[in-house]
Design a protein around this motif. Structure first.
Motif, mmCIF file in Angstrom:
data_model
loop_
_atom_site.group_PDB
_atom_site.id
_atom_site.type_symbol
_atom_site.label_atom_id
_atom_site.label_comp_id
_atom_site.label_asym_id
_atom_site.label_seq_id
_atom_site.Cartn_x
_atom_site.Cartn_y
_atom_site.Cartn_z
ATOM 1 N N SER A 35 9.891 9.493 -16.452
ATOM 2 C CA SER A 35 8.582 9.687 -16.817
ATOM 3 C C SER A 35 8.509 7.871 -16.942
ATOM 4 C CB SER A 35 8.170 10.183 -18.113
ATOM 5 O OG SER A 35 7.922 11.326 -17.626
ATOM 6 N N GLY A 36 9.830 7.961 -17.791
ATOM 7 C CA GLY A 36 9.904 6.145 -17.855
ATOM 8 C C GLY A 36 9.920 5.759 -16.492
ATOM 9 N N SER A 37 10.384 5.440 -15.956
ATOM 10 C CA SER A 37 11.041 4.966 -14.610
ATOM 11 C C SER A 37 10.185 4.603 -13.866
ATOM 12 C CB SER A 37 11.890 6.050 -13.508
ATOM 13 O OG SER A 37 11.243 7.017 -13.129
ATOM 14 N N GLY A 38 8.427 4.984 -13.277
ATOM 15 C CA GLY A 38 7.243 4.686 -12.618
ATOM 16 C C GLY A 38 7.133 3.373 -12.830
ATOM 17 N N PRO A 39 6.748 3.901 -14.401
ATOM 18 C CA PRO A 39 6.692 1.741 -14.534
ATOM 19 C C PRO A 39 7.528 0.333 -14.561
ATOM 20 C CG PRO A 39 5.963 2.883 -16.315
ATOM 21 C CD PRO A 39 6.606 3.824 -15.554
ATOM 22 N N LEU A 40 8.725 1.056 -14.405
ATOM 23 C CA LEU A 40 10.280 0.331 -14.164
ATOM 24 C C LEU A 40 10.058 -0.123 -12.732
ATOM 25 C CD1 LEU A 40 13.065 1.664 -16.664
ATOM 26 C CD2 LEU A 40 11.108 -0.855 -16.780
ATOM 27 N N LEU A 41 9.969 1.368 -12.017
ATOM 28 C CA LEU A 41 9.603 0.815 -10.633
ATOM 29 C C LEU A 41 8.379 -0.517 -9.796
ATOM 30 C CD1 LEU A 41 10.726 4.212 -8.861
ATOM 31 C CD2 LEU A 41 11.733 2.411 -9.011
ATOM 32 N N ARG A 42 7.329 0.012 -10.468
ATOM 33 C CA ARG A 42 6.826 -0.360 -10.103
ATOM 34 C C ARG A 42 6.517 -2.103 -10.882
ATOM 35 N NH1 ARG A 42 1.828 1.506 -9.173
ATOM 36 N NH2 ARG A 42 1.369 4.114 -9.855
ATOM 37 N N ALA A 43 7.392 -2.360 -11.862
ATOM 38 C CA ALA A 43 7.749 -4.103 -12.638
ATOM 39 C C ALA A 43 8.815 -4.271 -11.255
ATOM 40 C CB ALA A 43 8.288 -3.644 -13.512
ATOM 41 N N THR A 44 9.838 -3.624 -10.914
ATOM 42 C CA THR A 44 10.379 -4.080 -9.697
ATOM 43 C C THR A 44 10.041 -4.189 -8.590
ATOM 44 O OG1 THR A 44 12.327 -2.810 -11.038
ATOM 45 C CG2 THR A 44 13.316 -3.309 -8.856
ATOM 46 N N GLU A 53 0.935 -1.218 0.160
ATOM 47 C CA GLU A 53 -0.075 0.169 0.318
ATOM 48 C C GLU A 53 0.347 1.233 0.075
ATOM 49 O OE1 GLU A 53 -3.555 2.029 2.948
ATOM 50 O OE2 GLU A 53 -3.539 -0.083 2.848
ATOM 51 N N PRO A 54 2.577 1.490 0.579
ATOM 52 C CA PRO A 54 2.382 2.966 0.402
ATOM 53 C C PRO A 54 3.412 2.686 -0.611
ATOM 54 C CG PRO A 54 3.372 1.398 2.271
ATOM 55 C CD PRO A 54 2.223 0.832 1.848
ATOM 56 N N ILE A 55 3.869 1.564 -1.021
ATOM 57 C CA ILE A 55 4.367 1.663 -1.835
ATOM 58 C C ILE A 55 4.275 2.359 -3.164
ATOM 59 C CG2 ILE A 55 5.679 -0.077 -3.861
ATOM 60 C CD1 ILE A 55 7.137 -1.618 -1.483
ATOM 61 N N ASN A 56 2.884 1.577 -3.415
ATOM 62 C CA ASN A 56 1.742 2.165 -4.454
ATOM 63 C C ASN A 56 1.732 3.465 -4.346
ATOM 64 O OD1 ASN A 56 1.874 -0.547 -5.585
ATOM 65 N ND2 ASN A 56 0.198 -1.898 -4.804
ATOM 66 N N LEU A 57 1.234 4.382 -3.262
ATOM 67 C CA LEU A 57 0.946 5.383 -3.213
ATOM 68 C C LEU A 57 2.204 5.851 -3.530
ATOM 69 C CD1 LEU A 57 -1.145 7.453 -1.777
ATOM 70 C CD2 LEU A 57 0.053 7.083 0.146
ATOM 71 N N SER A 58 3.014 5.948 -2.411
ATOM 72 C CA SER A 58 4.045 6.618 -3.410
ATOM 73 C C SER A 58 4.950 6.391 -4.712
ATOM 74 C CB SER A 58 6.198 6.061 -2.892
ATOM 75 O OG SER A 58 5.689 6.388 -1.399
ATOM 76 N N LEU A 59 4.211 5.271 -5.431
ATOM 77 C CA LEU A 59 4.341 5.076 -7.199
ATOM 78 C C LEU A 59 3.504 6.168 -7.971
ATOM 79 C CD1 LEU A 59 5.945 1.267 -7.761
ATOM 80 C CD2 LEU A 59 6.970 3.122 -8.381
#
Length: 114
Positions: free
Chosen positions: A83-92, A13-19
């Protein structure tokens, strides 16, 4: 479920909020950048330093090493990376949490050692 079994739920939850906040910031930055770059170019085109000796001296230093155009290009590239790092962070994060969960469940790796 034990407290350890809820660890993944508590951290997601906190990770998703931060992302989500990261994505919003990156979108705002991407949307604002073209106008900012245009404003910088317009201010430079106005040549407020003039054509006199002081203005030419300023231009020499200001335009050195690519000057404002290099700054604008580098900044645009940085904004693309942000801008491109958000999806990469989510996947990681998702992969890491999934792996941790698999380890906790005692699942065996699908890879065999040579």
């Amino acid at each position: 479920m034990s407290a350890d079994e809820y660890a993944d739920v508590r951290i997601r939850e906190p990770i998703n909020l931060s992302l989500n906040q990261w994505d919003a910031m990156a979108n705002d930055l991407s949307a604002a950048w073209p106008a900012i770059a245009a404003r910088i170019r317009a201010l430079n085109a106005a040549n407020p330093q003039g054509d006199g000796p002081d203005g030419r001296s300023f231009d020499t230093r200001y335009m050195a090493a690519g000057g404002p155009e290099r700054f604008l290009r580098d900044t645009e590239e940085l904004i693309k990376e942000i801008s491109g790092s958000g999806p990469l962070l989510r996947a990681t994060v998702s992969n890491t949490l999934t792996t941790e969960q698999a380890i906790e469940l005692g699942l065996q790796s699908a890879y065999r050692r040579a």
